[in-house]
Motif scaffolding. Structure first.
Motif, PDB file in Angstrom:
ATOM      1  N   VAL A  59      47.202  49.064   0.531  1.00 19.94           N
ATOM      2  CA  VAL A  59      48.246  50.083   0.351  1.00 19.94           C
ATOM      3  C   VAL A  59      48.709  50.604   1.705  1.00 19.94           C
ATOM      4  CG1 VAL A  59      48.747  52.389  -0.560  1.00 19.94           C
ATOM      5  CG2 VAL A  59      47.392  50.782  -1.923  1.00 19.94           C
ATOM      6  N   ASP A  60      47.746  50.881   2.588  1.00 18.85           N
ATOM      7  CA  ASP A  60      48.073  51.405   3.913  1.00 18.85           C
ATOM      8  C   ASP A  60      48.857  50.385   4.739  1.00 18.85           C
ATOM      9  OD1 ASP A  60      47.732  53.514   5.985  1.00 18.85           O
ATOM     10  OD2 ASP A  60      46.625  51.928   7.026  1.00 18.85           O
ATOM     11  N   GLN A  61      48.496  49.114   4.606  1.00 20.07           N
ATOM     12  CA  GLN A  61      49.200  48.050   5.334  1.00 20.07           C
ATOM     13  C   GLN A  61      50.660  47.977   4.884  1.00 20.07           C
ATOM     14  OE1 GLN A  61      48.369  43.685   4.520  1.00 20.07           O
ATOM     15  NE2 GLN A  61      47.428  43.853   6.530  1.00 20.07           N
ATOM     16  N   THR A  62      50.872  48.110   3.584  1.00 22.09           N
ATOM     17  CA  THR A  62      52.240  48.110   3.054  1.00 22.09           C
ATOM     18  C   THR A  62      53.021  49.295   3.587  1.00 22.09           C
ATOM     19  OG1 THR A  62      51.490  47.029   1.022  1.00 22.09           O
ATOM     20  CG2 THR A  62      53.627  48.139   0.947  1.00 22.09           C
ATOM     21  N   THR A  63      52.375  50.466   3.588  1.00 17.52           N
ATOM     22  CA  THR A  63      53.034  51.673   4.083  1.00 17.52           C
ATOM     23  C   THR A  63      53.401  51.548   5.551  1.00 17.52           C
ATOM     24  OG1 THR A  63      51.811  53.027   2.489  1.00 17.52           O
ATOM     25  CG2 THR A  63      52.806  54.179   4.364  1.00 17.52           C
ATOM     26  N   THR A  64      52.499  50.988   6.337  1.00 22.15           N
ATOM     27  CA  THR A  64      52.757  50.798   7.769  1.00 22.15           C
ATOM     28  C   THR A  64      53.986  49.923   7.991  1.00 22.15           C
ATOM     29  OG1 THR A  64      50.410  51.037   8.328  1.00 22.15           O
ATOM     30  CG2 THR A  64      51.805  49.892   9.925  1.00 22.15           C
ATOM     31  N   THR A  65      54.092  48.848   7.208  1.00 24.29           N
ATOM     32  CA  THR A  65      55.240  47.946   7.325  1.00 24.29           C
ATOM     33  C   THR A  65      56.537  48.654   6.944  1.00 24.29           C
ATOM     34  OG1 THR A  65      53.847  46.030   6.808  1.00 24.29           O
ATOM     35  CG2 THR A  65      56.216  45.751   6.552  1.00 24.29           C
ATOM     36  N   VAL A  66      56.482  49.453   5.877  1.00 26.63           N
ATOM     37  CA  VAL A  66      57.667  50.165   5.413  1.00 26.63           C
ATOM     38  C   VAL A  66      58.114  51.203   6.440  1.00 26.63           C
ATOM     39  CG1 VAL A  66      58.523  51.801   3.685  1.00 26.63           C
ATOM     40  CG2 VAL A  66      57.234  49.789   2.965  1.00 26.63           C
ATOM     41  N   VAL A  67      57.169  51.977   6.961  1.00 23.37           N
ATOM     42  CA  VAL A  67      57.503  53.004   7.947  1.00 23.37           C
ATOM     43  C   VAL A  67      58.093  52.376   9.206  1.00 23.37           C
ATOM     44  CG1 VAL A  67      56.558  54.801   9.450  1.00 23.37           C
ATOM     45  CG2 VAL A  67      55.799  54.650   7.076  1.00 23.37           C
ATOM     46  N   ALA A  68      57.518  51.250   9.625  1.00 27.85           N
ATOM     47  CA  ALA A  68      58.005  50.573  10.825  1.00 27.85           C
ATOM     48  C   ALA A  68      59.434  50.069  10.654  1.00 27.85           C
ATOM     49  CB  ALA A  68      57.081  49.399  11.174  1.00 27.85           C
ATOM     50  N   GLY A  69      59.833  49.822   9.406  1.00 25.22           N
ATOM     51  CA  GLY A  69      61.174  49.312   9.161  1.00 25.22           C
ATOM     52  C   GLY A  69      62.199  50.392   8.858  1.00 25.22           C
ATOM     53  N   THR A  70      61.833  51.647   9.076  1.00 19.90           N
ATOM     54  CA  THR A  70      62.751  52.751   8.796  1.00 19.90           C
ATOM     55  C   THR A  70      63.985  52.678   9.684  1.00 19.90           C
ATOM     56  OG1 THR A  70      60.931  54.204   8.117  1.00 19.90           O
ATOM     57  CG2 THR A  70      63.011  55.263   8.759  1.00 19.90           C
ATOM     58  N   ASP A  71      65.136  52.827   9.064  1.00 18.91           N
ATOM     59  CA  ASP A  71      66.408  52.744   9.781  1.00 18.91           C
ATOM     60  C   ASP A  71      67.014  54.141   9.915  1.00 18.91           C
ATOM     61  OD1 ASP A  71      68.855  52.164  10.857  1.00 18.91           O
ATOM     62  OD2 ASP A  71      69.618  51.045   9.123  1.00 18.91           O
ATOM     63  N   SER A 121      44.768  58.324  -0.973  1.00 17.59           N
ATOM     64  CA  SER A 121      45.480  57.391  -0.096  1.00 17.59           C
ATOM     65  C   SER A 121      46.801  56.953  -0.721  1.00 17.59           C
ATOM     66  CB  SER A 121      44.611  56.163   0.224  1.00 17.59           C
ATOM     67  OG  SER A 121      44.284  55.455  -0.957  1.00 17.59           O
ATOM     68  N   PHE A 122      46.825  56.853  -2.055  1.00 17.10           N
ATOM     69  CA  PHE A 122      48.076  56.492  -2.737  1.00 17.10           C
ATOM     70  C   PHE A 122      49.112  57.600  -2.573  1.00 17.10           C
ATOM     71  CE2 PHE A 122      50.581  56.731  -6.753  1.00 17.10           C
ATOM     72  CZ  PHE A 122      51.402  55.640  -6.502  1.00 17.10           C
ATOM     73  N   LEU A 123      48.700  58.842  -2.743  1.00 17.03           N
ATOM     74  CA  LEU A 123      49.628  59.963  -2.567  1.00 17.03           C
ATOM     75  C   LEU A 123      50.099  60.061  -1.119  1.00 17.03           C
ATOM     76  CD1 LEU A 123      48.046  62.729  -4.837  1.00 17.03           C
ATOM     77  CD2 LEU A 123      50.092  61.348  -5.282  1.00 17.03           C
ATOM     78  N   ASP A 124      49.203  59.757  -0.174  1.00 17.19           N
ATOM     79  CA  ASP A 124      49.618  59.721   1.233  1.00 17.19           C
ATOM     80  C   ASP A 124      50.720  58.682   1.433  1.00 17.19           C
ATOM     81  OD1 ASP A 124      47.912  61.714   2.050  1.00 17.19           O
ATOM     82  OD2 ASP A 124      46.369  60.364   2.811  1.00 17.19           O
ATOM     83  N   SER A 125      50.565  57.525   0.783  1.00 17.54           N
ATOM     84  CA  SER A 125      51.577  56.466   0.923  1.00 17.54           C
ATOM     85  C   SER A 125      52.909  56.909   0.345  1.00 17.54           C
ATOM     86  CB  SER A 125      51.100  55.178   0.241  1.00 17.54           C
ATOM     87  OG  SER A 125      51.189  55.262  -1.173  1.00 17.54           O
ATOM     88  N   MET A 126      52.864  57.691  -0.742  1.00 21.00           N
ATOM     89  CA  MET A 126      54.098  58.196  -1.336  1.00 21.00           C
ATOM     90  C   MET A 126      54.738  59.260  -0.441  1.00 21.00           C
ATOM     91  SD  MET A 126      54.753  56.518  -4.144  1.00 21.00           S
ATOM     92  CE  MET A 126      54.263  55.137  -3.086  1.00 21.00           C
TER      93      MET A 126
END
Length: 203
Positions: A59-71, A121-126
């Protein structure tokens, strides 16, 4: 020249996903994951104390990828469109491991105690999903937004697991509908969960 250190955590996560793609998650032992990663059980234990911890890392790995791709240039879009885009990017990250993620999600209800441990950790990702969409996740209003988004995302995950349509059409339709409904409801909540200006942008 010195050899680059091996990313042991990455190897374990990849091994766990590979195993889950072929076998039910509840039938996979930590020893199986360690063997698939080419590591000893002791090495795996040094990184993750449980399978739930591995799921949290995914979950954290997915979140890291999403945050890094923020435009940042997307800030002019409506809140609905920004959140919609960020959640779709989460699904894009999961798509490559659809079989594995589906296996994990389907078996999580069989281990409720450990599943509950994943809630923080799930709520943190949200919360990070909201922040990536330029929406504040702090304070009482932020916590309400986070929990609301968590409910929408879990529902969308259920649709995504069964979505056989091209380009996740069913998932996108569900997500668009639920986000619009959430804004319609949230505008009546206290604490400034959503202001009327934001609501008008989605109308």
């Amino acid at each position: 020249m010195a050899k680059r250190p091996t990313n042991i955590r990455g190897k374990i996560i990849n091994a766990a996903l590979a195993c889950a793609a072929d076998t039910r998650w509840q039938d996979i032992s930590l020893a199986t994951i360690a063997d698939a990663a080419g590591l000893s059980l002791s090495q795996l234990h040094g990184q993750f104390p449980s399978k739930a911890a591995i799921v949290a890392a995914i979950v954290d790995q997915t979140t890291t990828t999403v945050v890094a791709g923020t435009d940042p240039s997307a800030s002019d879009e409506s809140p609905h469109d920004r959140v919609f885009d960020v959640i779709l990017r989460r699904f894009d990250c999961l798509e490559a491991n659809r079989a594995a993620i589906t296996s994990i999600l389907r078996d999580m209800p069989f281990d409720p105690a450990r599943t509950l441990c994943l809630v923080p950790s799930f709520l943190d990702s949200m919360a990070w999903t909201l922040e990536s969409a330029g929406i504040n996740s702090s304070g009482i209003a932020g916590r309400i937004r986070t929990k609301g988004l968590a409910a929408i995302y879990l529902g969308a995950l259920g649709v995504w697991m069964r979505d056989d349509s091209p380009d996740m059409t069913k998932t996108m339709s569900f997500l668009d509908r639920r986000l619009k409904q959430a804004v319609q409801l949230a505008v009546y909540l206290p604490f400034g969960v959503v202001d009327r200006a934001s609501k008008n942008q989605t109308d």
